[in-house]
Motif scaffolding. Structure first.
Motif, PDB file in Angstrom:
ATOM      1  N   PRO A 115      27.483  19.771  17.659  1.00 33.97           N
ATOM      2  CA  PRO A 115      27.348  18.365  16.814  1.00 33.97           C
ATOM      3  C   PRO A 115      28.439  17.880  16.141  1.00 33.97           C
ATOM      4  O   PRO A 115      29.204  18.458  15.730  1.00 33.97           O
ATOM      5  CB  PRO A 115      25.994  19.026  15.689  1.00 33.97           C
ATOM      6  N   GLY A 116      28.644  16.635  16.298  1.00 32.04           N
ATOM      7  CA  GLY A 116      29.667  15.905  15.440  1.00 32.04           C
ATOM      8  C   GLY A 116      30.694  15.758  16.298  1.00 32.04           C
ATOM      9  O   GLY A 116      31.809  15.116  16.222  1.00 32.04           O
ATOM     10  N   GLN A 117      31.033  16.406  17.523  1.00 28.61           N
ATOM     11  CA  GLN A 117      32.119  16.411  18.343  1.00 28.61           C
ATOM     12  C   GLN A 117      31.860  15.099  19.366  1.00 28.61           C
ATOM     13  O   GLN A 117      30.755  15.177  19.905  1.00 28.61           O
ATOM     14  CB  GLN A 117      32.354  17.424  19.492  1.00 28.61           C
ATOM     15  N   ASP A 118      32.884  14.397  19.446  1.00 29.23           N
ATOM     16  CA  ASP A 118      32.791  13.232  20.532  1.00 29.23           C
ATOM     17  C   ASP A 118      32.786  13.393  22.020  1.00 29.23           C
ATOM     18  O   ASP A 118      32.348  13.191  22.881  1.00 29.23           O
ATOM     19  CB  ASP A 118      33.613  12.027  19.971  1.00 29.23           C
ATOM     20  N   GLU A 119      33.680  14.529  22.169  1.00 28.22           N
ATOM     21  CA  GLU A 119      34.194  15.023  23.524  1.00 28.22           C
ATOM     22  C   GLU A 119      33.976  16.469  23.644  1.00 28.22           C
ATOM     23  O   GLU A 119      33.871  17.270  22.761  1.00 28.22           O
ATOM     24  CB  GLU A 119      35.771  14.838  23.670  1.00 28.22           C
ATOM     25  N   PHE A 120      33.737  16.860  24.926  1.00 29.50           N
ATOM     26  CA  PHE A 120      33.791  18.466  25.231  1.00 29.50           C
ATOM     27  C   PHE A 120      35.046  18.883  25.080  1.00 29.50           C
ATOM     28  O   PHE A 120      36.179  18.349  25.191  1.00 29.50           O
ATOM     29  CB  PHE A 120      33.325  18.482  26.650  1.00 29.50           C
ATOM     30  N   SER A 121      34.993  20.161  24.354  1.00 26.68           N
ATOM     31  CA  SER A 121      36.266  21.062  24.641  1.00 26.68           C
ATOM     32  C   SER A 121      36.095  22.006  25.660  1.00 26.68           C
ATOM     33  O   SER A 121      35.121  22.673  26.107  1.00 26.68           O
ATOM     34  CB  SER A 121      36.418  21.826  23.324  1.00 26.68           C
TER      35      SER A 121
END
Length: 412
Positions: free
Chosen positions: A216-222
């Motif tokens: 949550p809060g991440q715009d992109e996948f890691s």
């Protein structure tokens, strides 16, 4: 078992950062990922222009391990077991590795054959473990070979293995073990016992693995990945031992049901006549100068040296090729002038070995433990043949009896 020549069993310093890497390319993205265990980054990187004395620039190296068979004959009449395996690094991302003592979700028993087989997971279900592994057994009186849940490898490496139990007559008769080995791209490892197929690892199973997550809060996948590993091509030696005190030795070596015995009848090696590759220091996988410069990590040198008793013979292709780096498998190495790209196609045999081993048939004889004698025959045959007469015999060794001091485990 077969051990890459850059490592030495029981000499831990020689193995750190080399065991069991089988990755020869340069992958800067992978190099930047955190190492699962401190101190276990690849020591000889494919991104290094000056990796060490005598080594080729931009060629990743390692001490690969192929276990032709691990045998456990339980004391006091317990059921014995056989295990066949490849140890390989880098490891796939952790999400692909099952928990220890848990069967991989992507393998099920095929009701038609009674053998374990890959079962593609349903959409939305995460696959576990390496796809494409082939399990045999369940014929000729042998039980089915199963994905071995007792050991999937440490955090930085993976152990791809098949296990078979119960085996009740290890101390009563000879067994013949055979390993077929095609190295490099398109290669494979296949294990047989008494000519019955047991286990196979195809080269495709060692491809690139990628795992991505988003919180949550991440715009992109890691994302993290493991690059395509190479079907082992390192020059290697055959090791026959009883794993006293675990793989690297230890204080518990004197524990167990003693005395124990391991019997070796003979060792034989064949290669295809048109592709002889004999020796520990091939030009495309050199080892001699590096070991000499780091002798303190390897213990006393063997005397006489292997090439003093068995002259080296290397194929022309190994002499004219020099690696140029890569990006985890997507870049084709640049050939030397007048030469072909390295491993452009799968070679008929790997460039490995000691005195005369590798790639072809290795016939070894083996084992025994506990209060009764166990006799085992170990052999390895090159792909595409069942007739040793098609090969030139590289080495034949009629061995004396080897006595050991532990009964529970013999490790080849």
């Amino acid at each position: 078992w077969l051990f890459g020549n850059l490592g030495r069993a029981a000499y831990v310093a020689s193995n750190d950062g080399l065991w069991p890497f089988s990755f020869d390319q340069c992958d800067p993205e992978w190099e930047e990922q955190p190492v699962p265990e401190d101190g276990y980054a690849q020591r000889i990187s494919g991104c290094n222009a000056t990796p060490g004395p005598g080594l080729n620039p931009y060629q990743g190296r390692g001490a690969t391990e192929v276990d032709i068979v691990e045998v456990g004959n339980m004391p006091f009449g317990g059921d014995g077991y056989l295990v066949y395996s490849l140890q390989v690094a880098p490891s796939a991302p952790a999400i692909f590795k099952p928990d220890r003592f848990t069967e991989p979700t992507s393998y099920k028993i095929d009701e038609a054959t009674g053998r374990w087989a890959y079962s593609k997971p349903k959409s939305g279900v995460q696959a576990s473990w390496y796809p494409g592994l082939k399990y045999g057994g369940n014929q000729s009186g042998y039980p089915a070979v199963i994905p071995n849940p007792s050991w999937y490898g440490p955090d930085y490496a993976d152990c791809l293995s098949g296990a078979m139990s119960p085996v009740k007559d290890l101390a009563e008769r000879y067994f013949k073990f055979r390993l077929e080995w095609q190295d490099g791209d398109g290669g494979y490892l296949r294990w047989y016992v008494d000519d019955v197929f047991m286990f196979e690892i195809p080269d495709e199973a060692l491809g690139r693995y990628t795992a991505c997550a988003q919180s949550p809060g991440q715009d992109e996948f890691s994302c993290e990945h493991s690059p395509k590993r190479r079907m082992p091509s390192e020059p290697a030696s055959i090791v026959m031992n009883t794993a006293l005190g675990t793989w690297a030795g230890g204080a518990n070596a004197t524990k167990g049901n003693l005395p124990g015995y391991m019997y070796v009848d003979y060792v034989r090696v064949w290669q295809k006549a048109d592709a002889k590759n004999i020796g520990c220091d091939p030009p495309d996988y050199p080892t001699k100068e590096y070991i000499k410069a780091n002798q303190h990590k390897y213990g006393e040198p063997a005397m006489p040296a292997g090439d003093e008793t068995c002259p080296s013979v290397y194929p022309e292709a190994s002499k004219r090729v020099r690696p140029s780096g890569g990006d985890g498998g997507s870049t084709v190495p640049t050939p030397a002038p007048g030469g072909d790209a390295m491993h452009k196609s799968s070679s008929p045999l790997s460039s490995l070995l000691i005195t005369a081993l590798v790639l072809g048939i290795i016939a070894v004889a083996v084992l025994a433990f506990g209060r009764e004698r166990a006799r085992v025959l170990l052999s390895r045959v090159l792909p595409g043949t069942r007739k040793p007469s098609q090969y030139g015999e590289v080495s034949s060794y009629n061995a004396p009896i080897l006595r050991t001091e532990r009964s529970e485990d013999a490790h080849l």
